[in-house]
Each structure stands twice: as C-alpha cells, then as structure tokens.
Design a protein around this motif. Structure first.
Motif, PDB file in Angstrom:
ATOM      1  N   LYS A  81       0.811  -1.224   0.000  1.00  0.00           N
ATOM      2  CA  LYS A  81       0.000   0.000   0.000  1.00  0.00           C
ATOM      3  C   LYS A  81       0.844   1.274   0.000  1.00  0.00           C
ATOM      4  N   GLN A  82       2.141   1.160   0.208  1.00  0.00           N
ATOM      5  CA  GLN A  82       3.040   2.306   0.121  1.00  0.00           C
ATOM      6  C   GLN A  82       4.068   2.118  -0.987  1.00  0.00           C
ATOM      7  N   SER A  83       3.691   1.365  -2.015  1.00  0.00           N
ATOM      8  CA  SER A  83       4.536   1.142  -3.189  1.00  0.00           C
ATOM      9  C   SER A  83       3.744   1.532  -4.427  1.00  0.00           C
ATOM     10  N   PHE A  84       4.421   2.244  -5.362  1.00  0.00           N
ATOM     11  CA  PHE A  84       3.691   2.858  -6.473  1.00  0.00           C
ATOM     12  C   PHE A  84       4.520   2.840  -7.758  1.00  0.00           C
ATOM     13  N   PRO A  85       3.845   2.824  -8.925  1.00  0.00           N
ATOM     14  CA  PRO A  85       4.586   3.000 -10.173  1.00  0.00           C
ATOM     15  C   PRO A  85       5.331   4.331 -10.168  1.00  0.00           C
ATOM     16  N   PHE A  86       6.540   4.336 -10.683  1.00  0.00           N
ATOM     17  CA  PHE A  86       7.356   5.552 -10.758  1.00  0.00           C
ATOM     18  C   PHE A  86       7.883   5.654 -12.188  1.00  0.00           C
ATOM     19  N   ASP A  87       7.102   6.328 -13.041  1.00  0.00           N
ATOM     20  CA  ASP A  87       7.451   6.429 -14.463  1.00  0.00           C
ATOM     21  C   ASP A  87       8.103   7.779 -14.744  1.00  0.00           C
ATOM     22  N   TYR A  88       9.203   8.049 -14.066  1.00  0.00           N
ATOM     23  CA  TYR A  88       9.896   9.329 -14.193  1.00  0.00           C
ATOM     24  C   TYR A  88      11.399   9.088 -14.285  1.00  0.00           C
ATOM     25  N   GLU A  89      12.087  10.048 -14.910  1.00  0.00           N
ATOM     26  CA  GLU A  89      13.542   9.981 -14.950  1.00  0.00           C
ATOM     27  C   GLU A  89      14.102  10.185 -13.553  1.00  0.00           C
ATOM     28  N   PRO A  90      15.224   9.562 -13.196  1.00  0.00           N
ATOM     29  CA  PRO A  90      16.059   8.718 -14.062  1.00  0.00           C
ATOM     30  C   PRO A  90      15.684   7.238 -14.028  1.00  0.00           C
ATOM     31  N   PHE A  91      14.449   6.936 -13.607  1.00  0.00           N
ATOM     32  CA  PHE A  91      14.007   5.546 -13.511  1.00  0.00           C
ATOM     33  C   PHE A  91      12.653   5.350 -14.199  1.00  0.00           C
ATOM     34  N   PRO A  92      12.593   5.550 -15.526  1.00  0.00           N
ATOM     35  CA  PRO A  92      11.306   5.379 -16.218  1.00  0.00           C
ATOM     36  C   PRO A  92      10.819   3.941 -16.140  1.00  0.00           C
ATOM     37  N   HIS A  93       9.498   3.782 -16.157  1.00  0.00           N
ATOM     38  CA  HIS A  93       8.867   2.459 -16.098  1.00  0.00           C
ATOM     39  C   HIS A  93       9.313   1.704 -14.851  1.00  0.00           C
ATOM     40  N   GLY A  94       9.503   2.445 -13.762  1.00  0.00           N
ATOM     41  CA  GLY A  94       9.979   1.841 -12.523  1.00  0.00           C
ATOM     42  C   GLY A  94       8.911   1.766 -11.456  1.00  0.00           C
ATOM     43  N   CYS A  95       9.343   1.416 -10.267  1.00  0.00           N
ATOM     44  CA  CYS A  95       8.439   1.262  -9.142  1.00  0.00           C
ATOM     45  C   CYS A  95       9.120   1.781  -7.887  1.00  0.00           C
TER      46      CYS A  95
END
Length: 215
Positions: A81-95
C-alpha cells in the motif's frame, strides 16, 4: 453567280469551324481526370493511378511499466500500500517500493517499522533511497507523494512518516530531491518538517523555503 459562290465558301468555312470545335471538346472529355474552371482558364486535374498502400497502424500504447507486486528484499517485508509506479527519470517504467524491517515489525500486519525505500525496474532493485529518518529506528512511512517541487522537470518525492516515541508516535518527514541521477535528502532541512502531518502540508512548507531543500 458570284454571290452564290461566296455564300457556298462561307458555309464551308462555318462547317469547318463547327467540326474543329466539336473535335476539341471530344479530346478534352476523354482526358484522364476532370476539367475544373479556375480563374480565367481551365486546368486538367489528373486522377491518381494505382491503389494507395494502407498506412501502417500507429503504436499508441505506452510501454508497460514494471508492476509493483510481491517485490523482495532480504530480511524485509514488502509494503504494497506504500509502493507505487514511478514512471519518471532517471528511472522510467519503474516502481517506488517500500519495505518494513522484519526485525522491527511485530508481524506482517504491523506498521511498516524500519521503513526503507527502493526503486525497482523489471522486478529488480536498481536503487536504494537514502535513510529518511536520520538513523532513528522504529520509524515508518504514512504517505508518499511525487511532485516536481522546484519546477526543474525532475520528479521529487515527499515522504510523510512517523516514529515511535516514549509515549506516542511523532511525525518524521523527508523530502527526496531528484538530482537527475538519483535522490538526495537533507536531514537538517527535514528537521523543519517534524510538526507537519500530511504530504500537502510538507509540500506547502517546502515551496515557501526552497533554498533550504534545493541547494
């Protein structure tokens, strides 16, 4: 007699003119295309030949981002519940993944004490964020927000957390600054956030004290 000859010649000339005009009209109508009057003249618009090639389908779907499900860290419990998609530089398509410490949590349903934060890509840990609690144990995350706080085009992270004191928990918050290659946090600046209890309140404070967090 002469008058009859003149009339005959004129009749022949008129006939020739009519015949030529009809021939020109026939030629014009047999051209490929159609005639359209434009301005003071006419222009033949030729029809296209052959069959047009269908256009290739346009790829509109974005690349599938890494799923933030059932991620692993040795000795830690994944906090979904405190983990989320992170689609931003410098880690695109990340989490952005949050873990609690098994040694600090009473059980897996307990608060995520000893919270630590990582970036995952394709199911693999690629980056560990700095400690958000200045080395204090027994602390956990309550909420996370992603905001470009200084409008530099890089997504920063706001973390609202708590630590367990002698009688009750108290806020322990942090701002992670995205420097383009990873994240940094300033324990001294974070100390000014201790009385704030929401990510919105943290965001408002930081925007009023930009020089303290962005050097």
């Amino acid at each position: 007699m002469k008058n009859k000859q003149i009339v005959f010649v004129i009749s022949v000339l008129i006939g020739l003119v009519i015949a030529c005009s009809a021939s020109e009209q026939k030629t014009d109508n047999s051209s490929t295309g159609k005639t359209s009057n434009k301005g003071n003249g006419s222009q033949i618009e030729l029809k296209p030949t052959g069959t047009p090639t269908p256009e290739a389908p346009v790829k509109t779907a974005r690349e599938v981002m890494s799923k933030c499900n059932d991620l692993k860290q040795p000795g830690k419990t994944f906090i979904a519940k405190q983990s989320f998609p992170f689609d931003y530089e410098p880690f695109p398509h990340g989490c952005f993944a949050t873990f609690g410490s098994k040694s600090e949590m009473l059980d897996e349903k307990d608060l995520p004490r000893g919270s630590t934060f990582y970036i995952y890509q394709d199911g693999e840990s690629v980056y560990e964020l700095p400690d958000a609690f200045a080395g204090i144990t027994g602390c956990w995350v309550d909420a996370v927000s992603f905001k470009d706080l200084n409008n530099d085009g890089k997504m920063d992270v706001i973390m609202a957390g708590s630590c367990l004191g002698a009688k009750e928990s108290y806020p322990s918050n942090a701002v992670y600054v995205n420097d383009g290659s990873g994240f940094t946090t300033d324990d001294f600046a974070n100390g000014d956030l201790v009385d704030l209890k929401s990510v919105k309140a943290i965001e408002t404070y930081v925007k009023g004290h930009m020089k303290d967090f962005f050097h």
